[in-house]
Scaffold this motif. Structure first.
Motif, PDB file in Angstrom:
ATOM      1  N   VAL A  25       0.859  -1.302   0.050  1.00 55.04           N
ATOM      2  CA  VAL A  25       0.030   0.090  -0.027  1.00 55.04           C
ATOM      3  C   VAL A  25       0.660   1.097  -0.030  1.00 55.04           C
ATOM      4  N   GLY A  26       1.979   1.148   0.878  1.00 52.36           N
ATOM      5  CA  GLY A  26       2.826   2.628   0.955  1.00 52.36           C
ATOM      6  C   GLY A  26       3.492   2.448  -0.378  1.00 52.36           C
ATOM      7  N   ALA A  27       3.950   1.355  -0.999  1.00 52.63           N
ATOM      8  CA  ALA A  27       4.701   1.610  -2.394  1.00 52.63           C
ATOM      9  C   ALA A  27       3.628   1.978  -3.472  1.00 52.63           C
ATOM     10  N   ALA A  28       2.594   1.540  -3.489  1.00 51.06           N
ATOM     11  CA  ALA A  28       1.350   1.812  -4.508  1.00 51.06           C
ATOM     12  C   ALA A  28       1.126   3.486  -4.436  1.00 51.06           C
ATOM     13  N   ALA A  29       1.109   4.029  -3.047  1.00 53.28           N
ATOM     14  CA  ALA A  29       0.751   5.507  -2.589  1.00 53.28           C
ATOM     15  C   ALA A  29       2.000   6.250  -3.256  1.00 53.28           C
ATOM     16  N   LYS A  56      10.327   6.526 -11.353  1.00 54.41           N
ATOM     17  CA  LYS A  56      10.241   6.417 -10.017  1.00 54.41           C
ATOM     18  C   LYS A  56       8.973   5.752  -9.767  1.00 54.41           C
ATOM     19  N   ALA A  57       8.021   5.976 -10.213  1.00 49.02           N
ATOM     20  CA  ALA A  57       6.640   5.465 -10.298  1.00 49.02           C
ATOM     21  C   ALA A  57       6.960   4.078 -10.479  1.00 49.02           C
ATOM     22  N   ILE A  58       7.619   3.600 -11.572  1.00 44.69           N
ATOM     23  CA  ILE A  58       7.410   2.308 -12.238  1.00 44.69           C
ATOM     24  C   ILE A  58       8.399   1.231 -11.140  1.00 44.69           C
ATOM     25  N   GLU A  59       9.604   2.147 -10.525  1.00 47.73           N
ATOM     26  CA  GLU A  59      10.140   1.305  -9.603  1.00 47.73           C
ATOM     27  C   GLU A  59       9.393   1.074  -8.300  1.00 47.73           C
ATOM     28  N   CYS A  60       8.516   1.746  -8.158  1.00 50.80           N
ATOM     29  CA  CYS A  60       7.559   1.581  -6.829  1.00 50.80           C
ATOM     30  C   CYS A  60       6.476   0.405  -7.340  1.00 50.80           C
ATOM     31  N   ASP A  61       6.003   0.316  -8.439  1.00 52.60           N
ATOM     32  CA  ASP A  61       4.989  -0.585  -9.020  1.00 52.60           C
ATOM     33  C   ASP A  61       5.257  -0.693 -10.408  1.00 52.60           C
ATOM     34  N   PRO A  62       5.941  -1.668 -10.822  1.00 53.38           N
ATOM     35  CA  PRO A  62       6.443  -1.967 -12.213  1.00 53.38           C
ATOM     36  C   PRO A  62       5.154  -2.813 -12.946  1.00 53.38           C
ATOM     37  N   THR A  63       4.139  -3.218 -12.189  1.00 51.65           N
ATOM     38  CA  THR A  63       2.784  -3.683 -12.919  1.00 51.65           C
ATOM     39  C   THR A  63       1.821  -2.843 -13.241  1.00 51.65           C
ATOM     40  N   ASP A  64       1.855  -1.464 -13.060  1.00 53.59           N
ATOM     41  CA  ASP A  64       0.935  -0.609 -13.528  1.00 53.59           C
ATOM     42  C   ASP A  64       1.249  -0.136 -14.857  1.00 53.59           C
ATOM     43  N   PRO A  65       0.515  -0.603 -15.977  1.00 57.64           N
ATOM     44  CA  PRO A  65       0.722  -0.418 -17.219  1.00 57.64           C
ATOM     45  C   PRO A  65       0.655   1.166 -17.731  1.00 57.64           C
ATOM     46  N   VAL A  66       0.006   1.980 -16.883  1.00 55.02           N
ATOM     47  CA  VAL A  66      -0.108   3.600 -16.847  1.00 55.02           C
ATOM     48  C   VAL A  66       1.245   4.257 -16.863  1.00 55.02           C
ATOM     49  N   TYR A  67       2.033   3.725 -15.950  1.00 54.23           N
ATOM     50  CA  TYR A  67       3.254   4.364 -15.529  1.00 54.23           C
ATOM     51  C   TYR A  67       3.940   4.193 -16.894  1.00 54.23           C
TER      52      TYR A  67
END
Length: 138
Positions: A25-29, A56-67
């Motif tokens: 949750v912290g990484a996603a935020a 940096k967003a990708i580093e936190c959540d590499p699974t989100d295609p929007v980033y």
């Protein structure tokens, strides 16, 4: 003209119990904050800074295609078309049914002079969203 909508983010619960969930949750935020900062930089014409922030967003959540899609747009704006294509490819891999990822692929491929591949990417996007006026105007 109808805009190509961003899909809702997909999240999977990590292993590791409550601690793992809190970390996710912290990484996603944090990823979302980086994305918003990237959006502001992109709007301000600070394309290299936007690419950095989306990274940096990708580093936190590499699974989100929007980033990946957003960083693809930022890379394209600074003429880093191979990097733009790599991110567009990853966005399309993560969410194959998302037209915007295929539009980003088409734009990068077009800029790289790979016209037949670009045409296929745009065709895929149009097949996914046949009512989208932006895609018909192409």
């Amino acid at each position: 003209a109808a805009a190509i909508a961003d899909p809702p983010p997909t999240r999977t619960a990590p292993s590791g119990g409550a601690t793992g969930v809190a970390a996710a949750v912290g990484a996603a935020a944090q990823a979302c904050r980086h994305k918003e900062e990237g959006n502001a930089a992109l709007q301000a014409g600070k394309h290299a800074e936007a690419a950095r922030l989306y990274g940096k967003a990708i580093e936190c959540d590499p699974t989100d295609p929007v980033y990946h899609s957003n960083r693809s747009a930022a890379f394209a704006a600074i003429h880093r078309f191979a990097a733009a294509l790599a991110d567009a490819d990853e966005a399309a891999r993560l969410r194959p049914g998302w037209a915007k990822a295929h539009v980003r692929r088409g734009a990068a491929l077009m800029a790289l002079g790979r016209l037949e591949e670009a045409q296929r990417a745009y065709g895929r996007a149009a097949a996914l969203e046949p009512g989208n006026a932006q895609l018909r105007q192409g």
